[in-house]
Design a protein around this motif. Structure first.
Motif, PDB file in Angstrom:
ATOM      1  N   UNK A   1      -0.895  10.020   7.481  1.00 39.90           N
ATOM      2  CA  UNK A   1      -1.212   8.896   6.047  1.00 39.90           C
ATOM      3  C   UNK A   1      -0.711   7.405   6.617  1.00 39.90           C
ATOM      4  N   UNK A   2       0.582   7.494   6.942  1.00 40.52           N
ATOM      5  CA  UNK A   2       1.083   6.049   7.211  1.00 40.52           C
ATOM      6  C   UNK A   2       0.465   5.544   8.340  1.00 40.52           C
ATOM      7  N   UNK A   3      -0.060   6.259   9.383  1.00 45.32           N
ATOM      8  CA  UNK A   3      -0.792   5.541  10.519  1.00 45.32           C
ATOM      9  C   UNK A   3      -2.121   4.845  10.104  1.00 45.32           C
TER      10      UNK A   3
ATOM     11  N   UNK B   1       0.771  -1.003   0.124  1.00 44.37           N
ATOM     12  CA  UNK B   1      -0.125  -0.194  -0.203  1.00 44.37           C
ATOM     13  C   UNK B   1       0.943   1.150   0.090  1.00 44.37           C
ATOM     14  N   UNK B   2       0.479   2.397  -0.373  1.00 42.02           N
ATOM     15  CA  UNK B   2       1.242   3.390  -0.553  1.00 42.02           C
ATOM     16  C   UNK B   2       1.583   4.272   0.825  1.00 42.02           C
ATOM     17  N   UNK B   3       2.579   4.339   0.957  1.00 41.77           N
ATOM     18  CA  UNK B   3       2.951   5.108   2.256  1.00 41.77           C
ATOM     19  C   UNK B   3       3.528   6.636   1.968  1.00 41.77           C
ATOM     20  N   UNK B   4       3.642   7.542   2.586  1.00 46.27           N
ATOM     21  CA  UNK B   4       4.005   8.645   2.435  1.00 46.27           C
ATOM     22  C   UNK B   4       5.600   8.772   2.796  1.00 46.27           C
TER      23      UNK B   4
ATOM     24  N   UNK C   1       5.093  18.740   7.089  1.00 46.36           N
ATOM     25  CA  UNK C   1       4.945  17.512   6.183  1.00 46.36           C
ATOM     26  C   UNK C   1       5.347  16.118   6.979  1.00 46.36           C
ATOM     27  N   UNK C   2       5.951  16.206   8.115  1.00 43.41           N
ATOM     28  CA  UNK C   2       6.032  14.941   9.171  1.00 43.41           C
ATOM     29  C   UNK C   2       4.702  14.459   9.604  1.00 43.41           C
TER      30      UNK C   2
END
Length: 180
Positions: free
Chosen positions: A146-148, A109-112, A139-140
């Protein structure tokens, strides 16, 4: 020169920017580490559950199990004739659902990610460390959130997969008990 002094006084000092950046960076790194942990757990679990599925599948002759005649003497004997094949089928179905859930957990899946190239622009490089840190924090935080979200979905699939396999195992034990 007077214009430059006015611009500098209009810019607020952000002395806690670097501290906040460290916190945001740590959370981002924790979420990335969580991704690796999920990958490891699913990578270990998937072959175990796949092996379980194939063991259940090979435990009995499926065709013979479902073509066995039903004893129609009483309601109890009918249930005793129908229940084992249904338990066997339910066990297979739940183990397939477990495998599908785990496959969904492991699908990429797409991670940032934080792209340092974006911050190499002159307007960022001319900023003070505090202001630059404050700009990076956003940004962080966005990437971490998103990653969470992605990791939460993957964890849910992992937990659901384990629940399905446990249900399958319980039903399979009932099947073995009824057959022997």
């Amino acid at each position: 020169m007077a214009d430059e002094t006015v611009q500098n006084s209009e810019k607020k000092k952000l002395p806690s920017g670097p501290v906040l950046l460290d916190i945001a960076r740590t959370e981002y790194q924790n979420e990335r580490a969580r991704t690796s942990t999920i990958d490891s757990k699913v990578g270990i679990t998937l072959p175990i559950i796949a092996t379980y599925f194939f063991l259940v599948l090979q435990y009995t002759d499926v065709k013979r199990e479902f073509l066995a005649p039903i004893d129609m003497q009483s309601v109890a004997t009918v249930l005793y004739s129908i229940l084992p094949p249904l338990c066997y089928l339910a066990s297979l179905i739940f183990s397939v659902l477990a495998l599908m859930s785990l496959f969904r957990a492991i699908i990429m899946q797409k991670y940032d990610a934080i792209n340092a190239e974006y911050f190499r622009k002159t307007e960022f490089l001319e900023e003070s460390q505090e202001r630059f840190s404050a700009a990076m924090v956003k940004c962080f935080i966005v990437a971490t959130n998103k990653n969470n979200d992605v990791n939460e979905k993957r964890c849910l699939f992992y937990v659901v997969g384990w629940r399905y396999v446990l249900i399958s195992l319980i039903i399979f034990i009932v099947y073995v008990f009824l057959k022997h």
